[in-house]
Scaffold this active site. Structure first.
Site, PDB file in Angstrom:
ATOM      1  N   LYS A 185       0.824  -1.208   0.000  1.00  0.00           N
ATOM      2  CA  LYS A 185       0.000   0.000   0.000  1.00  0.00           C
ATOM      3  C   LYS A 185       0.868   1.272   0.000  1.00  0.00           C
ATOM      4  O   LYS A 185       2.076   1.202   0.215  1.00  0.00           O
ATOM      5  CB  LYS A 185      -0.928  -0.024   1.220  1.00  0.00           C
ATOM      6  CG  LYS A 185      -1.857  -1.252   1.277  1.00  0.00           C
ATOM      7  CD  LYS A 185      -2.712  -1.413   0.025  1.00  0.00           C
ATOM      8  CE  LYS A 185      -3.951  -2.263   0.214  1.00  0.00           C
ATOM      9  NZ  LYS A 185      -3.713  -3.713   0.317  1.00  0.00           N
TER      10      LYS A 185
HETATM   11  C1  LIG Z   1      -4.921  -4.708   0.995  1.00  0.00           C
HETATM   12  C2  LIG Z   1      -6.384  -4.815   1.150  1.00  0.00           C
HETATM   13  C3  LIG Z   1      -6.971  -5.418   2.282  1.00  0.00           C
HETATM   14  C4  LIG Z   1      -6.173  -6.127   3.325  1.00  0.00           C
HETATM   15  O1  LIG Z   1      -5.243  -5.332   3.977  1.00  0.00           O
HETATM   16  P1  LIG Z   1      -4.269  -6.010   5.056  1.00  0.00           P
HETATM   17  O2  LIG Z   1      -3.677  -4.829   5.759  1.00  0.00           O
HETATM   18  O3  LIG Z   1      -3.264  -6.808   4.294  1.00  0.00           O
HETATM   19  O4  LIG Z   1      -5.095  -6.840   5.958  1.00  0.00           O
HETATM   20  C5  LIG Z   1      -8.346  -5.402   2.397  1.00  0.00           C
HETATM   21  N1  LIG Z   1      -9.124  -4.842   1.453  1.00  0.00           N
HETATM   22  C6  LIG Z   1      -8.611  -4.292   0.352  1.00  0.00           C
HETATM   23  C7  LIG Z   1      -9.528  -3.647  -0.653  1.00  0.00           C
HETATM   24  C8  LIG Z   1      -7.221  -4.263   0.159  1.00  0.00           C
HETATM   25  O5  LIG Z   1      -6.719  -3.705  -0.952  1.00  0.00           O
END
Ligand SMILES: *Cc1c(COP(=O)(O)O)cnc(C)c1O
Length: 380
Positions: A185
């Site tokens: 992210k």
């Molecule tokens: C990355 C992501 C998640 C999960 O995030 P984590 O921090 O890895 O648990 C959930 N929903 C969406 C839309 C994502 O892109």
């Protein structure tokens, strides 16, 4: 020729992570909720205007916390897109609730707000919009629908930090929202996330659930003289070194976003002629949505074999990837959820989507090579 594979992602470090992590180590406060966590909470609250921000281990755990907080139970229904990551659904499934999958919009690939109302039943309790690629769902109509039917909104804003909808920060428009700080992210701490609590009436209970069902946070603020078991809960808080790492990223959040948007804009300009020639479709960002350059995708023409395109890019040492296999067509999808309608666009668009390499440090020359290669594959 030296092998020069262009990776899909490369986590960006600001340079301050190590110093802040060491500072946390030196402080000997290693468990959660120390001074770096407090700084992160204040920063998130100031940026989003929500009543309370709480760091968690991941966006997944923030969504789990949200589902506990809303007291969802067996038979309740939550409306969400099928075109999303599994965590959006799992959080509610773990409470016994049923995800109800609604189709997406053709332009942004986000939950189609025009189809939500027809999916509402007497058991519907919440709507979980997902802001794909950091581009907002149509939140005004979604908020209006939620009000009309007395539903909660839990925004999966995993990809949405620093982005907004008509000036309102994503994640802080519904009752609850979540960011992810996973290394893929924009702003990250390896693994990490946070819950954003917009509704002040939910803030205290959110704190309690996050601290194993105790009022430990109130105890440390001096509001109670001992802390006790108050409610259901679990352990959701990350350790201080993780918060220290994250603080280094928060400090640079504006610069990180600016750099990502510059990369995004370059792709968009470089691919304009391929779009004009009908060889692909570029992302569509509505004028009232300020996105954050989270990812750049293209939609291939329906008749093109995506596997072939990804394979040829890989041969050219370019690591491009597809994205979600829609939840309704996944092995667990129909065991735990149900579809509203036939999800035509979800199926059609998800199969055509290719994400291009995207990370801070990606050079303009590399982007040109990616776009030229893509043009050569598609243009024959
Ligand atoms: C990355 C992501 C998640 C999960 O995030 P984590 O921090 O890895 O648990 C959930 N929903 C969406 C839309 C994502 O892109």
């Amino acid at each position: 020729m030296a092998s020069e594979i262009i990776p899909f992602n490369r986590p960006y470090l600001t340079g301050k992570e190590q110093a802040y992590t060491e500072e946390a180590l030196r402080s000997r406060h290693l468990a959660g909720d120390g001074s770096f966590t407090r700084r992160c909470h204040q920063w998130l609250e100031a940026r989003t205007g929500c009543a309370k921000a709480l760091l968690t281990h991941s966006c997944t755990s923030a969504l789990d916390l949200a589902a506990i907080l809303l007291d969802l139970k067996d038979g309740d229904e939550v409306i969400m897109p099928s075109f999303t990551f599994v965590s959006t659904a799992n959080a509610f499934v773990l409470r016994g609730a049923t995800p109800v999958f609604v189709d997406i919009r053709e332009d942004t690939l986000n939950l189609d707000e025009r189809q939500i109302e027809a999916a509402i039943t007497s058991r519907t309790r919440a709507i979980a919009p997902v802001h794909y690629a950091g581009v907002a769902c149509e939140m005004n109509p979604i908020v209006a629908i939620a009000r009309r039917h007395n539903l909660r909104i839990v925004e999966d804003a995993a990809q949405g930090i620093m982005a907004d909808y008509r000036g309102s920060p994503l994640g802080a428009i519904g009752d609850l929202g979540s960011f992810s700080f996973h290394e893929t992210k924009n702003i990250m701490s390896g693994e990490g996330g946070c819950l954003l609590v917009k509704d002040p009436a939910l803030a205290l209970r959110a704190e309690i659930i996050r601290e194993k069902g105790t009022d430990r946070s109130r105890f440390f603020r001096g509001e109670v003289d001992k802390y006790t078991w108050q409610d259901v809960g679990s352990s959701f808080l990350p350790s201080e070194p993780t918060a220290a790492f994250l603080w280094a990223q928060f400090e640079q959040a504006e610069d990180i976003t600016r750099e990502r948007l510059a990369i995004w804009d370059r792709y968009h300009a470089m691919l304009a002629t391929l779009e004009q020639r009908g060889l692909l479709r570029r992302p569509i960002v509505p004028g009232h949505c300020r996105h954050n350059g989270h990812l750049y995708y293209v939609l291939l023409p329906p008749e093109i074999d995506r596997g072939m395109v990804l394979g040829k890019l890989r041969e050219a040492e370019i690591n491009a990837v597809f994205h979600y296999v829609p939840l309704h067509s996944s092995p667990a999808g129909m065991r735990f959820g149900r579809s509203h309608g036939d999800l035509t666009l979800t199926t059609a668009l998800s199969e055509r989507l290719v994400r291009l390499p995207f990370w801070i440090g990606l050079q303009e020359t590399q982007q040109q090579r990616i776009c030229d290669t893509l043009g050569a594959i598609l243009g024959r």
